[in-house]
Design a protein around this motif. Structure first.
Motif, PDB file in Angstrom:
ATOM      1  N   LEU A  73      13.479  -8.887  -0.540  1.00 29.28           N
ATOM      2  CA  LEU A  73      12.310  -9.497  -1.174  1.00 29.28           C
ATOM      3  C   LEU A  73      12.582  -9.892  -2.625  1.00 29.28           C
ATOM      4  O   LEU A  73      11.663 -10.273  -3.343  1.00 29.28           O
ATOM      5  N   ARG A  74      13.827  -9.825  -3.050  1.00 30.00           N
ATOM      6  CA  ARG A  74      14.210 -10.089  -4.434  1.00 30.00           C
ATOM      7  C   ARG A  74      13.709 -11.448  -4.925  1.00 30.00           C
ATOM      8  O   ARG A  74      13.188 -11.574  -6.035  1.00 30.00           O
ATOM      9  N   HIS A  75      13.829 -12.473  -4.111  1.00 22.23           N
ATOM     10  CA  HIS A  75      13.475 -13.829  -4.538  1.00 22.23           C
ATOM     11  C   HIS A  75      12.056 -14.215  -4.139  1.00 22.23           C
ATOM     12  O   HIS A  75      11.627 -15.324  -4.405  1.00 22.23           O
ATOM     13  N   ARG A  76      11.328 -13.329  -3.517  1.00 27.33           N
ATOM     14  CA  ARG A  76       9.963 -13.622  -3.093  1.00 27.33           C
ATOM     15  C   ARG A  76       8.975 -12.878  -3.971  1.00 27.33           C
ATOM     16  O   ARG A  76       8.547 -13.374  -4.997  1.00 27.33           O
ATOM     17  N   GLN A  77       8.590 -11.688  -3.544  1.00 25.85           N
ATOM     18  CA  GLN A  77       7.554 -10.929  -4.234  1.00 25.85           C
ATOM     19  C   GLN A  77       8.119  -9.942  -5.241  1.00 25.85           C
ATOM     20  O   GLN A  77       7.377  -9.348  -6.001  1.00 25.85           O
ATOM     21  N   GLY A  78       9.390  -9.732  -5.238  1.00 31.31           N
ATOM     22  CA  GLY A  78      10.017  -8.723  -6.074  1.00 31.31           C
ATOM     23  C   GLY A  78      10.490  -7.578  -5.205  1.00 31.31           C
ATOM     24  O   GLY A  78       9.831  -7.194  -4.247  1.00 31.31           O
ATOM     25  N   MET A  79      11.642  -7.030  -5.540  1.00 36.07           N
ATOM     26  CA  MET A  79      12.219  -6.026  -4.645  1.00 36.07           C
ATOM     27  C   MET A  79      11.682  -4.623  -4.863  1.00 36.07           C
ATOM     28  O   MET A  79      11.920  -3.751  -4.047  1.00 36.07           O
ATOM     29  N   TYR A  80      10.935  -4.379  -5.941  1.00 35.16           N
ATOM     30  CA  TYR A  80      10.389  -3.044  -6.186  1.00 35.16           C
ATOM     31  C   TYR A  80       8.897  -3.026  -5.878  1.00 35.16           C
ATOM     32  O   TYR A  80       8.182  -3.979  -6.164  1.00 35.16           O
ATOM     33  N   ALA A  81       8.425  -1.917  -5.321  1.00 33.79           N
ATOM     34  CA  ALA A  81       7.005  -1.767  -5.028  1.00 33.79           C
ATOM     35  C   ALA A  81       6.609  -0.303  -5.148  1.00 33.79           C
ATOM     36  O   ALA A  81       7.398   0.591  -4.844  1.00 33.79           O
ATOM     37  N   VAL A  82       5.382  -0.082  -5.613  1.00 29.30           N
ATOM     38  CA  VAL A  82       4.774   1.244  -5.611  1.00 29.30           C
ATOM     39  C   VAL A  82       3.655   1.189  -4.589  1.00 29.30           C
ATOM     40  O   VAL A  82       2.767   0.344  -4.665  1.00 29.30           O
ATOM     41  N   ILE A  83       3.718   2.101  -3.624  1.00 33.85           N
ATOM     42  CA  ILE A  83       2.765   2.117  -2.525  1.00 33.85           C
ATOM     43  C   ILE A  83       2.017   3.440  -2.550  1.00 33.85           C
ATOM     44  O   ILE A  83       2.623   4.513  -2.670  1.00 33.85           O
ATOM     45  N   GLY A  84       0.698   3.373  -2.444  1.00 29.73           N
ATOM     46  CA  GLY A  84      -0.147   4.557  -2.476  1.00 29.73           C
ATOM     47  C   GLY A  84      -0.141   5.321  -1.166  1.00 29.73           C
ATOM     48  O   GLY A  84       0.467   4.892  -0.170  1.00 29.73           O
ATOM     49  N   MET A  85      -0.855   6.438  -1.158  1.00 28.31           N
ATOM     50  CA  MET A  85      -0.907   7.308   0.010  1.00 28.31           C
ATOM     51  C   MET A  85      -1.484   6.594   1.230  1.00 28.31           C
ATOM     52  O   MET A  85      -1.082   6.849   2.354  1.00 28.31           O
ATOM     53  N   ASP A  86      -2.417   5.690   1.002  1.00 31.08           N
ATOM     54  CA  ASP A  86      -3.080   4.984   2.094  1.00 31.08           C
ATOM     55  C   ASP A  86      -2.325   3.735   2.548  1.00 31.08           C
ATOM     56  O   ASP A  86      -2.800   3.003   3.413  1.00 31.08           O
ATOM     57  N   GLY A  87      -1.156   3.476   1.961  1.00 32.75           N
ATOM     58  CA  GLY A  87      -0.353   2.318   2.343  1.00 32.75           C
ATOM     59  C   GLY A  87      -0.626   1.077   1.521  1.00 32.75           C
ATOM     60  O   GLY A  87      -0.007   0.035   1.728  1.00 32.75           O
ATOM     61  N   GLN A  88      -1.546   1.163   0.580  1.00 31.53           N
ATOM     62  CA  GLN A  88      -1.871   0.023  -0.271  1.00 31.53           C
ATOM     63  C   GLN A  88      -0.782  -0.185  -1.314  1.00 31.53           C
ATOM     64  O   GLN A  88      -0.329   0.762  -1.957  1.00 31.53           O
ATOM     65  N   ILE A  89      -0.349  -1.431  -1.483  1.00 32.32           N
ATOM     66  CA  ILE A  89       0.649  -1.760  -2.502  1.00 32.32           C
ATOM     67  C   ILE A  89      -0.061  -1.812  -3.846  1.00 32.32           C
ATOM     68  O   ILE A  89      -0.937  -2.646  -4.070  1.00 32.32           O
ATOM     69  N   LEU A  90       0.303  -0.894  -4.749  1.00 33.32           N
ATOM     70  CA  LEU A  90      -0.334  -0.810  -6.054  1.00 33.32           C
ATOM     71  C   LEU A  90       0.271  -1.790  -7.047  1.00 33.32           C
ATOM     72  O   LEU A  90      -0.421  -2.319  -7.907  1.00 33.32           O
ATOM     73  N   LYS A  91       1.572  -2.018  -6.929  1.00 35.95           N
ATOM     74  CA  LYS A  91       2.262  -2.943  -7.845  1.00 35.95           C
ATOM     75  C   LYS A  91       3.568  -3.360  -7.202  1.00 35.95           C
ATOM     76  O   LYS A  91       4.220  -2.569  -6.538  1.00 35.95           O
TER      77      LYS A  91
END
Length: 111
Positions: A73-91
């Motif tokens: 996902l490097r060239h799309r949304q960004g390769m790093y993500a923080v995901i919450g307990m409920d599966g929601q992408i926080l950042k």
């Protein structure tokens, strides 16, 4: 940069991993959160498509947060993500430090 495990140890499959700088940034935040009493344990998974650093409040629980690295996902949304307990992408983003700021806000409390 990915750390590659020798193919004779993994059966020929390459895995995604956090490099030394990425782990340094993550563990720095982890140390501050442990000192604040918010986090108590972590888990690290290195899979074929993703590397995951999971954070736990207690060992036997589901992770509070997952910090993921997905190089595809490097060239799309960004390769790093923080995901919450409920599966929601926080950042999500390209810069790990910027992505982790969403968790640093948990350290700032009104008195």
């Amino acid at each position: 940069m990915n750390i590659q495990t020798p193919s004779h140890l993994t059966g020929g499959t390459e895995r995604v991993a956090f490099d030394r700088l990425e782990l340094s940034v993550i563990l720095s935040l982890y140390g501050r959160m442990v000192a604040a009493g918010e986090w108590r344990d972590y888990g690290l998974s290195m899979l074929k498509d993703v590397a995951v650093f999971s954070v736990f409040r207690r060992t036997a629980e589901h992770p509070l947060y997952r910090i993921e690295k997905r190089p595809k996902l490097r060239h799309r949304q960004g390769m790093y993500a923080v995901i919450g307990m409920d599966g929601q992408i926080l950042k999500r983003g390209q810069d790990l430090r910027v992505v982790l700021r969403v968790l640093e806000k948990k350290l700032i409390r009104s008195v």
